[in-house]
Scaffold this active site. Structure first.
Site, mmCIF file in Angstrom:
data_model
loop_
_atom_site.group_PDB
_atom_site.id
_atom_site.type_symbol
_atom_site.label_atom_id
_atom_site.label_comp_id
_atom_site.label_asym_id
_atom_site.label_seq_id
_atom_site.Cartn_x
_atom_site.Cartn_y
_atom_site.Cartn_z
ATOM 1 N N HIS A 56 1.787 -7.299 -3.942
ATOM 2 C CA HIS A 56 3.781 -7.575 -4.266
ATOM 3 C C HIS A 56 3.449 -6.286 -5.671
ATOM 4 O O HIS A 56 3.987 -6.573 -6.310
ATOM 5 C CB HIS A 56 3.296 -9.078 -5.383
ATOM 6 C CG HIS A 56 2.700 -10.087 -5.056
ATOM 7 N ND1 HIS A 56 4.656 -10.644 -3.656
ATOM 8 C CD2 HIS A 56 1.932 -11.224 -3.787
ATOM 9 C CE1 HIS A 56 4.371 -11.687 -3.040
ATOM 10 N NE2 HIS A 56 3.010 -11.574 -2.998
ATOM 11 N N ASN A 129 6.679 -18.173 -2.919
ATOM 12 C CA ASN A 129 7.615 -16.594 -2.487
ATOM 13 C C ASN A 129 8.806 -17.456 -1.933
ATOM 14 O O ASN A 129 9.335 -18.212 -2.642
ATOM 15 C CB ASN A 129 6.544 -16.732 -1.601
ATOM 16 C CG ASN A 129 5.388 -16.490 -1.282
ATOM 17 O OD1 ASN A 129 4.615 -15.104 -2.469
ATOM 18 N ND2 ASN A 129 3.464 -16.555 -0.699
ATOM 19 N N TYR A 339 -5.107 -14.552 -9.966
ATOM 20 C CA TYR A 339 -3.925 -14.019 -10.495
ATOM 21 C C TYR A 339 -3.564 -13.806 -11.953
ATOM 22 O O TYR A 339 -4.277 -12.639 -12.387
ATOM 23 C CB TYR A 339 -2.806 -14.892 -10.895
ATOM 24 C CG TYR A 339 -2.037 -14.778 -9.019
ATOM 25 C CD1 TYR A 339 -2.859 -15.217 -7.657
ATOM 26 C CD2 TYR A 339 -1.071 -14.871 -9.247
ATOM 27 C CE1 TYR A 339 -2.233 -15.543 -7.106
ATOM 28 C CE2 TYR A 339 -0.389 -14.614 -7.813
ATOM 29 C CZ TYR A 339 -0.652 -14.996 -6.727
ATOM 30 O OH TYR A 339 -0.444 -14.519 -5.711
#
Ligand code: NDP
Length: 492
Positions: A56, A129, A339
């Protein structure tokens, strides 16, 4: 003409004598070490980049407002849903997955759809997403999947063969592969796509009851996609097409918005669900688990500085506020760790004190201290250990979600469902004739470049979806010209 905006200084606030001419020994002589202005300018420039996101990396973002339209207080005690009409500030970031920074933002790929809700109970990060499913259901495969989408280790170019080599040996990817190769795999920018939380999450209400939930954000602009030929041409002319489209729309006051829906499933329904309700390769059929409207968010303010607000934006599925929680979905559980860990590496351990990431509707009050780039007061003279008889914040037991049951042996246990074709079939059945034609066209143009063993393996999976469809792909592939120069097959 220069626009005067105060005196230019160095980082210490000292006025700079010249921003154009360096200091030398004589007009034609060497530079002097004492030209600190030049040294600081070059040294800072050398350090301007932070590591890009491993996935990303290409994205854009904007601020906006979420408004509750429908009452769901019977389902969740999360403060942002307290009453109809209530508003919460949000920051959304959209992205592509595979390409590195500088890559185009309109090619065929999944899109990231992340929304940070700055709630009174801290930030809720909905890190989703533009698809309700994913390529796998076990995070152990995640690194390999991403590498298959990125550059070949030898040639450093992306090659279709790596994708299909991986996908054809990971059958649970079938549903997502069909989606990706269909019309919605190449959305027309960020404004014309839906967002999905994808995983199963849980809602906790004021009675401490849990219900499983999925999040959907439907674009109010309508779904629009590029054809294969359109994005292939356009990305060469305007590789920042999606970024410009979003920025310009907001700049012109044409604010994009998304309507938020949820699907809910009781713990009893989950036990009797036809599939594993925590399997990220599966949706919950709308007919059985209807969408319930919750609210709407609109994006109405562009960031003033891309690096400060978009590049440094950090979202984490670990950030759940009281009233919203996780589920046993293996992929979600792994993302809770990975993350925040990626942000600590990329932006530093204090990444959550960067303005776009810190809570806006409340104050963080953490046990954490020190670390690189600690630029707030570091909690001053407050004790940095606990327990202490001095002043220290107290934990709040009410923030804990209710316990949930687990059973079985602690072991490496494959989710051995042989159901990977079930929903790929359902997906194929919702497509109209034109969508089916383009699906065959898109797949054959990519799979057709691969070596025969890979083609055969993937065709075997497509046959489980629909015999006729697989035959059409096979025929169309026979007409595909290999790319020139032909990518080398992956090393064996
Ligand atoms: P439904 O017939 O109730 O809903 C189909 C959904 O598919 C709609 O939400 C529609 O979204 C979306 N859709 C339509 N065309 C496409 C396309 N070309 N590519 C991707 N999505 C599309 O179906 P079910 O709930 O029974 O699920 C059937 C299939 O629909 C699944 O296999 C799944 O792949 C797909 N789907 C299901 C979703 C879910 O959460 N249940 C969500 C999205 C897709 P829209 O209304 O925005 O046009």
């Amino acid at each position: 003409m220069a626009n005067n905006n105060g005196t230019l200084t160095n980082a210490a606030g000292i006025p700079i004598a010249s921003n154009e001419v360096s200091k030398t020994a004589g007009k034609y002589g060497p530079l002097l070490m004492e030209d600190y202005t030049l040294l600081e300018k070059m040294a800072h420039f050398n350090r301007e980049r932070v590591p890009e996101r491993v996935v990303h990396a290409v994205g854009a973002g904007a601020y906006g407002t979420f408004t509750v339209t429908d009452d769901i207080t019977h389902l969740t005690k999360a403060k942002l849903f307290s009453e109809v009409g209530q508003e919460t500030e949000v920051f959304a970031r959209f992205s592509t997955v595979a390409k590195s920074k500088g890559g185009s933002d309109i090619y065929r790929d999944i899109r990231g759809f992340s929304v940070k809700f700055y709630t009174e109970d801290g930030n809720w990060d909905m890190v989703g997403n533009d698809t309700p499913i994913f390529f796998m259901r076990d995070p152990m495969k995640f690194m390999d999947f991403i590498r298959s989408q990125k550059e070949h280790p030898e040639s450093n170019w992306r090659q279709d063969e790596m994708w299909w080599d991986f996908w054809s040996q990971v059958p649970e990817s079938l549903h997502q592969v069909m989606w990706l190769m269909g019309d919605r795999g190449a959305p027309m920018g960020w404004r014309h796509l839906n967002g999905y939380g994808s995983h199963t999450f849980s809602f906790i209400n004021a009675q401490e009851e849990r219900i499983w939930v999925k999040f959907h954000f439907k674009t109010d602009q309508g779904i629009k996609n590029f054809t294969e030929e359109q994005w292939q041409k356009l990305q060469g002319i305007e590789p920042r097409w999606a970024t410009k489209d979003l920025f310009n729309a907001i700049d012109e006051g044409n604010y994009p918005s998304w309507t938020m829906y949820i699907q809910t499933m009781t713990e009893e329904q989950a036990k009797n669900f036809q599939w594993n309700p925590f399997d990220l390769t599966k949706i919950w059929p709308h007919a059985d688990y209807p969408l319930q409207k919750v609210g709407r968010f609109e994006l109405n303010r562009n960031p003033e500085n891309f690096f400060a607000e978009v590049e440094q934006a950090a979202f984490s599925p670990g950030n759940m506020v009281p009233g919203i929680s996780w589920s046993p979905d293996r992929m979600l559980q792994a993302r809770i760790m990975s993350y925040a860990d990626a942000h600590r590496y990329r932006l530093g351990v204090n990444y959550d004190t960067i303005p776009v990431n810190k809570p806006h509707a409340t104050e963080a009050n953490t046990p954490y201290r020190d670390g690189s780039m600690r630029v707030d007061g570091n909690y001053g003279n407050r004790r940095n250990y606990h327990p202490t008889e001095y002043k220290y914040p107290t934990a709040d037991q009410k923030a804990a979600p209710p316990a949930y049951g687990v059973e079985g042996m602690a072991d490496r246990q494959e989710l051995d469902e042989k159901d990977y074709a079930d929903q790929a079939k359902m997906f194929y059945q919702i497509l109209n004739d034109g969508e089916k034609d383009r699906l065959v066209h898109n797949i054959s143009g990519s799979l057709g470049k691969c070596r025969d063993s890979i083609k055969q393996r993937q065709l075997g999976l497509f046959r489980e979806v629909d015999e006729h469809f697989a035959e059409r792909v096979k025929t169309a592939m026979s007409e595909v010209e290999p790319l020139k120069p032909e990518p080398k097959p992956a090393s064996v």
